[in-house]
Design an enzyme around this catalytic site. Structure first.
Site, mmCIF file in Angstrom:
data_model
loop_
_atom_site.group_PDB
_atom_site.id
_atom_site.type_symbol
_atom_site.label_atom_id
_atom_site.label_comp_id
_atom_site.label_asym_id
_atom_site.label_seq_id
_atom_site.Cartn_x
_atom_site.Cartn_y
_atom_site.Cartn_z
ATOM 1 N N LYS A 68 0.808 -1.220 0.000
ATOM 2 C CA LYS A 68 0.000 0.000 0.000
ATOM 3 C C LYS A 68 0.842 1.273 0.000
ATOM 4 C CE LYS A 68 -4.151 -2.114 1.885
ATOM 5 N NZ LYS A 68 -3.799 -3.429 1.349
ATOM 6 N N TYR A 126 -5.065 11.390 9.484
ATOM 7 C CA TYR A 126 -6.325 10.701 9.778
ATOM 8 C C TYR A 126 -7.481 11.665 9.602
ATOM 9 C CZ TYR A 126 -9.868 7.894 12.084
ATOM 10 O OH TYR A 126 -11.005 7.176 12.355
ATOM 11 N N ILE A 127 -8.310 11.374 8.616
ATOM 12 C CA ILE A 127 -9.476 12.213 8.342
ATOM 13 C C ILE A 127 -10.631 11.678 9.177
ATOM 14 C CG2 ILE A 127 -11.074 13.029 6.558
ATOM 15 C CD1 ILE A 127 -8.772 12.659 4.549
ATOM 16 N N ASN A 152 -7.869 -2.901 -4.623
ATOM 17 C CA ASN A 152 -8.202 -4.292 -4.352
ATOM 18 C C ASN A 152 -8.145 -5.063 -5.660
ATOM 19 O OD1 ASN A 152 -8.886 -4.871 -1.501
ATOM 20 N ND2 ASN A 152 -10.251 -3.135 -1.792
ATOM 21 N N ARG A 168 -8.983 -7.939 -6.977
ATOM 22 C CA ARG A 168 -9.817 -9.144 -6.990
ATOM 23 C C ARG A 168 -11.271 -8.722 -7.124
ATOM 24 N NH1 ARG A 168 -11.973 -8.288 -2.016
ATOM 25 N NH2 ARG A 168 -10.599 -7.413 -0.425
#
Length: 450
Positions: free
Chosen positions: A118, A204-205, A292, A294
């Site tokens: 990530k 951090y929102i 993601n 998948r």
């Protein structure tokens, strides 16, 4: 149009059933794999062939790459669909498929590797002009680096596992005194869950929506998006309710977030089906969160309002077909909602495996149930507790919610506890009904119950 003759599904549960049904409609034979405690599972009954790949523990069965490859070779399966979870985002599994001359139905190994890192994905998107939440440019190695970042972007921040998923390896820091403890706790949890302790930091929102965009991409560089899904109703970073479209979406918003998703997919030369996930803050700012690589649990809500069969498209794309859709062909009609039904205590969320005495799913207009369960089936204790997904659609969000309330009220599951009562309470909540919620909705919801 020529696809595969036979596909092995390297998974279990409702997603294995879902893939088998798509294959049947395409005229493709299927091979199911199962552990020794799942010989009576529905996916075994529906597949053309079935092979036991090991004992109940996942590491000896559904995560056993040599056993799955052997099962494909023995049955002459030309391709493997990994579903979601287990080996779906494991680049070593795709490499094993390629080495064995078997097609992996999913994105490329490079796509999976980037999606699994990530911090690297975030850096790649930033370089390509896709907005990311302020934070570290890559991984951070100690709490000193975290302090330096906080001096630039301020408190609060969230420390995340670079190989993360499912809410593991994440710690929020509201006070600089918490940095050291949060860093080491996140690192230990990341090591335990993913075998890697790499961490990165983001602002951090506190008030945000979790909005994701479904994409499809072929091997020729064509990419389309299928609109957005709102996955903000979560418990401990695990999605519980998903809906499409976003309740406050506008044509302008959809175009903006859709274009960003396509840009992100092209930046990583993505292929097959995938999801680009974003954070949307109270001011409407959109930030890339993760990829993601998948099919996702919530893919049916998109299918219900677009008419696109995402699993069939995965298979066609893996067979080398060109995308059969242009962006202008994708039309969103109405509204759809999905509730994940787990075999759990609806108050404590503790798994509740056991034998289902009676199972009568709901039906009627605008109702779809994806499930592996049936009367007499024993829910195993070894795997995820998801046993069914109820998906409803309507001309409006209100109609979709009304149908969901009706469907859950009709659903009969006796012998085990399920989360149905929990969802019925949410569906009566004024804030949920008004679309007035974010990723902290359940915290507020639970506090109001006390």
């Amino acid at each position: 149009m020529s696809f595969f003759r036979k596909i092995l599904i390297a998974n279990r549960g409702e997603i294995a059933v879902r893939v088998i049904r798509a294959c049947r409609e395409l005229g493709i034979k299927t091979v199911a794999v199962y552990s020794d405690v799942e010989k009576d599972s529905l996916h075994i009954k529906l597949a053309d062939e079935a092979i036991c790949i090991g004992p109940a523990p996942s590491i000896q069965s559904y995560l056993n790459i040599p056993a799955i490859i052997s099962a494909a070779e023995i049955t002459d399966a030309e391709a493997i669909h990994p579903g979601y979870g287990f080996l779906a985002e494991n680049p070593h599994f795709e490499e094993a498929c390629i080495t064995s001359g078997i097609t992996f139905i999913g994105p490329s190994t490079e796509n999976i590797r980037l999606g699994g890192d990530k911090a690297k994905a975030r850096r790649t998107m930033k370089q390509k002009g896709v907005p990311v939440v302020p934070g570290s440019d890559g991984t951070v190695h100690d709490e000193k680096e975290v302090r330096k970042i906080i001096k630039k972007i301020g408190i609060p921040v969230i420390i995340k596992a670079s190989a993360g998923g499912g809410g593991k390896g994440m710690r929020i820091v509201y006070d600089e005194k918490e940095i050291e403890n949060a860093f080491h706790m996140a690192q230990r949890e990341a090591m335990a869950a993913f075998g890697k302790g790499d961490l990165y930091v983001e602002k951090y929102i506190t008030e945000m929506r979790h909005i994701e965009v479904q994409i499809l991409a072929d091997n020729r560089g064509n990419v389309v998006h299928l609109g957005e899904r709102d996955c903000s109703v979560q418990r401990r970073h695990q999605k519980l309710i998903e809906e499409s479209p976003y309740s406050f979406s506008t044509p302008r918003f959809r175009k903006k977030i859709g274009d960003l998703a396509v840009k992100a997919a092209r930046a990583m030369k993505y292929r097959n089906a995938g999801t680009i996930e974003f954070i949307v803050d109270n001011n409407g700012n959109i930030y890339f969160m993760e990829i993601n690589t998948r099919v996702q649990v919530e893919h049916p809500v998109t299918e219900m309002i677009t008419g696109v069969d995402i699993v069939k498209e995965q298979i066609k794309l893996a067979a080398g077909e060109e995308l059969s859709y242009k962006q202008q062909d994708i039309k969103l009609t109405g509204h759809s909602i999905e509730c994940r039904i787990n075999a759990e205590d609806p108050e404590k969320f503790i798994p509740c495996p056991g034998k289902i005495i009676s199972f009568i799913p709901p039906g009627g207009p605008g109702v779809r149930v994806d499930t592996v369960a049936y009367s007499g089936w024993v829910v195993p204790s070894h795997y995820d507790s998801l046993i069914a997904k109820v998906i409803t659609c309507g001309k409006t969000r209100d109609e979709a919610i009304t149908r969901m309330r009706r469907a859950l009220g009709e659903f009969i599951i006796e012998g085990i506890n399920t989360t149905i009562p929990f969802y019925l309470k949410i569906l009566d909540n004024p804030d949920f009904l008004a679309g007035n919620f974010n990723t902290h909705f359940l915290e507020k919801f639970n506090n109001n119950k006390k």
